[in-house]
Design an enzyme around this catalytic site. Sequence first.
Site, PDB file in Angstrom:
ATOM      1  N   ARG A 299      22.301  27.754 -30.305  1.00  0.00           N
ATOM      2  CA  ARG A 299      22.315  26.372 -29.842  1.00  0.00           C
ATOM      3  C   ARG A 299      22.256  25.374 -30.988  1.00  0.00           C
ATOM      4  O   ARG A 299      22.305  24.184 -30.751  1.00  0.00           O
ATOM      5  CB  ARG A 299      21.089  26.147 -28.962  1.00  0.00           C
ATOM      6  CG  ARG A 299      21.408  25.948 -27.479  1.00  0.00           C
ATOM      7  CD  ARG A 299      20.079  25.730 -26.807  1.00  0.00           C
ATOM      8  NE  ARG A 299      20.149  25.155 -25.506  1.00  0.00           N
ATOM      9  CZ  ARG A 299      20.031  25.830 -24.367  1.00  0.00           C
ATOM     10  NH1 ARG A 299      19.954  27.135 -24.373  1.00  0.00           N
ATOM     11  NH2 ARG A 299      20.017  25.191 -23.214  1.00  0.00           N
TER      12      ARG A 299
ATOM     13  N   ARG B 251      17.813  16.760 -22.845  1.00  0.00           N
ATOM     14  CA  ARG B 251      18.628  17.980 -23.049  1.00  0.00           C
ATOM     15  C   ARG B 251      20.077  17.634 -23.400  1.00  0.00           C
ATOM     16  O   ARG B 251      20.688  18.286 -24.247  1.00  0.00           O
ATOM     17  CB  ARG B 251      18.557  18.875 -21.804  1.00  0.00           C
ATOM     18  CG  ARG B 251      17.191  19.555 -21.676  1.00  0.00           C
ATOM     19  CD  ARG B 251      16.937  20.038 -20.276  1.00  0.00           C
ATOM     20  NE  ARG B 251      17.774  21.152 -19.904  1.00  0.00           N
ATOM     21  CZ  ARG B 251      18.144  21.418 -18.648  1.00  0.00           C
ATOM     22  NH1 ARG B 251      17.760  20.633 -17.657  1.00  0.00           N
ATOM     23  NH2 ARG B 251      18.884  22.458 -18.395  1.00  0.00           N
TER      24      ARG B 251
ATOM     25  N   LYS C 146      27.204  28.061 -17.508  1.00  0.00           N
ATOM     26  CA  LYS C 146      27.098  29.243 -18.372  1.00  0.00           C
ATOM     27  C   LYS C 146      26.421  30.406 -17.648  1.00  0.00           C
ATOM     28  O   LYS C 146      26.893  31.527 -17.704  1.00  0.00           O
ATOM     29  CB  LYS C 146      26.280  28.926 -19.635  1.00  0.00           C
ATOM     30  CG  LYS C 146      26.867  27.848 -20.516  1.00  0.00           C
ATOM     31  CD  LYS C 146      26.082  27.703 -21.814  1.00  0.00           C
ATOM     32  CE  LYS C 146      24.635  27.282 -21.652  1.00  0.00           C
ATOM     33  NZ  LYS C 146      24.445  25.918 -21.093  1.00  0.00           N
TER      34      LYS C 146
ATOM     35  N   ARG D 266      20.324  21.352  -8.512  1.00  0.00           N
ATOM     36  CA  ARG D 266      20.137  22.781  -8.805  1.00  0.00           C
ATOM     37  C   ARG D 266      18.780  23.266  -8.327  1.00  0.00           C
ATOM     38  O   ARG D 266      17.763  22.612  -8.529  1.00  0.00           O
ATOM     39  CB  ARG D 266      20.264  23.014 -10.307  1.00  0.00           C
ATOM     40  CG  ARG D 266      19.957  24.444 -10.708  1.00  0.00           C
ATOM     41  CD  ARG D 266      20.584  24.821 -12.001  1.00  0.00           C
ATOM     42  NE  ARG D 266      19.916  24.250 -13.145  1.00  0.00           N
ATOM     43  CZ  ARG D 266      20.300  24.487 -14.407  1.00  0.00           C
ATOM     44  NH1 ARG D 266      21.348  25.248 -14.639  1.00  0.00           N
ATOM     45  NH2 ARG D 266      19.649  23.936 -15.402  1.00  0.00           N
TER      46      ARG D 266
ATOM     47  N   ARG E 285      13.787  23.566 -11.441  1.00  0.00           N
ATOM     48  CA  ARG E 285      13.283  23.727 -12.799  1.00  0.00           C
ATOM     49  C   ARG E 285      12.647  22.430 -13.251  1.00  0.00           C
ATOM     50  O   ARG E 285      13.180  21.361 -13.014  1.00  0.00           O
ATOM     51  CB  ARG E 285      14.433  24.087 -13.745  1.00  0.00           C
ATOM     52  CG  ARG E 285      14.691  25.566 -13.832  1.00  0.00           C
ATOM     53  CD  ARG E 285      15.946  25.881 -14.590  1.00  0.00           C
ATOM     54  NE  ARG E 285      16.046  25.268 -15.909  1.00  0.00           N
ATOM     55  CZ  ARG E 285      16.999  25.573 -16.799  1.00  0.00           C
ATOM     56  NH1 ARG E 285      17.901  26.488 -16.489  1.00  0.00           N
ATOM     57  NH2 ARG E 285      17.047  24.974 -17.962  1.00  0.00           N
TER      58      ARG E 285
HETATM   59  P1  AMP Z   1      18.624  27.059 -20.552  1.00  0.00           P
HETATM   60  O1  AMP Z   1      18.083  27.870 -19.450  1.00  0.00           O
HETATM   61  O2  AMP Z   1      19.669  27.762 -21.377  1.00  0.00           O
HETATM   62  O3  AMP Z   1      19.072  25.674 -20.118  1.00  0.00           O
HETATM   63  O4  AMP Z   1      17.407  26.799 -21.574  1.00  0.00           O
HETATM   64  C1  AMP Z   1      16.253  26.122 -21.153  1.00  0.00           C
HETATM   65  C2  AMP Z   1      15.439  25.683 -22.339  1.00  0.00           C
HETATM   66  O5  AMP Z   1      15.041  26.818 -23.119  1.00  0.00           O
HETATM   67  C3  AMP Z   1      16.151  24.781 -23.340  1.00  0.00           C
HETATM   68  O6  AMP Z   1      16.155  23.421 -22.949  1.00  0.00           O
HETATM   69  C4  AMP Z   1      15.303  25.021 -24.591  1.00  0.00           C
HETATM   70  O7  AMP Z   1      14.079  24.356 -24.494  1.00  0.00           O
HETATM   71  C5  AMP Z   1      15.022  26.512 -24.493  1.00  0.00           C
HETATM   72  N1  AMP Z   1      16.062  27.317 -25.175  1.00  0.00           N
HETATM   73  C6  AMP Z   1      16.841  28.264 -24.618  1.00  0.00           C
HETATM   74  N2  AMP Z   1      17.668  28.797 -25.531  1.00  0.00           N
HETATM   75  C7  AMP Z   1      17.394  28.168 -26.706  1.00  0.00           C
HETATM   76  C8  AMP Z   1      17.930  28.250 -28.021  1.00  0.00           C
HETATM   77  N3  AMP Z   1      18.901  29.104 -28.322  1.00  0.00           N
HETATM   78  N4  AMP Z   1      17.405  27.427 -28.965  1.00  0.00           N
HETATM   79  C9  AMP Z   1      16.415  26.564 -28.684  1.00  0.00           C
HETATM   80  N5  AMP Z   1      15.882  26.425 -27.464  1.00  0.00           N
HETATM   81  C10 AMP Z   1      16.367  27.224 -26.470  1.00  0.00           C
END
Ligand code: AMP
Length: 215
Positions: free
Chosen positions: A90, A173, A15, A129, A162
């Site tokens: 999400r 996740r 994404k 990553r 990360r």
């Molecule tokens: P990402 O970088 O999109 O993988 O997001 C990393 C982490 O941020 C996720 O595992 C959640 O803990 C948090 N996060 C990001 N976007 C959301 C969302 N829309 N709803 C809930 N948690 C989020």
Amino acid sequence: MVLRLILLGSPGSGKGTQARMLQEGYQIVHVSTGDILRRAIQAQTELGRLAQSYMDDGNLVPDDVMLRLVKETLDAPRYEAGYVLDGFPRTVPQSTAFESMLLQWGAALTAVISLEVNREVLIHRLSGRRVCPECATTYHIDQLDPSGELRCTRDGALLVQRKDDDAQAVAIRFDAFERETLPLKQFYRDRGLLREIDGSRATGEVFKDIQRILA
Ligand code: AMP
């Protein structure tokens, strides 16, 4: 036409990469809720303190926190020209609340693009990553020279892994994705917005499919 896109997909589905390409190719703003939260943690703001423990463990941040964040973010003039959301919504409650927000703003979504990638490819991508802590560009160790220090080709910063890309957090996740986010496909299919593409191919191939959808 103003483009308002949602990219849907499991952690590691690409994404962020596709959203960055869309930002460059279509002059729309890339909105990564994950990046916003990581910056808030770095800056030790109230939002960062709220989100950190959830994120480190691989859990989702509560809906009310995310909805407040997105409302404050998108309600600014720079988003009037369009955006691509990477990582939001999400959960079904997030999608429902976001639908009301859009209605209030008199804005409509263009499409919801779901990147379909199998588990084996996802695990390979996430375990290798590395990210730039300065500009959030992501790399895979396969692309990098293993003999030297791993640095960002844009700004030279030392790349990091990360915290939530470790095996334990990744498992949580994936679980959160299947339980909370997968139902969004039906939500947007019902609204005639869902477009599914094979996200396991090379970045450029995936982007071509997205361009075809937007043509
Ligand atoms: P990402 O970088 O999109 O993988 O997001 C990393 C982490 O941020 C996720 O595992 C959640 O803990 C948090 N996060 C990001 N976007 C959301 C969302 N829309 N709803 C809930 N948690 C989020």
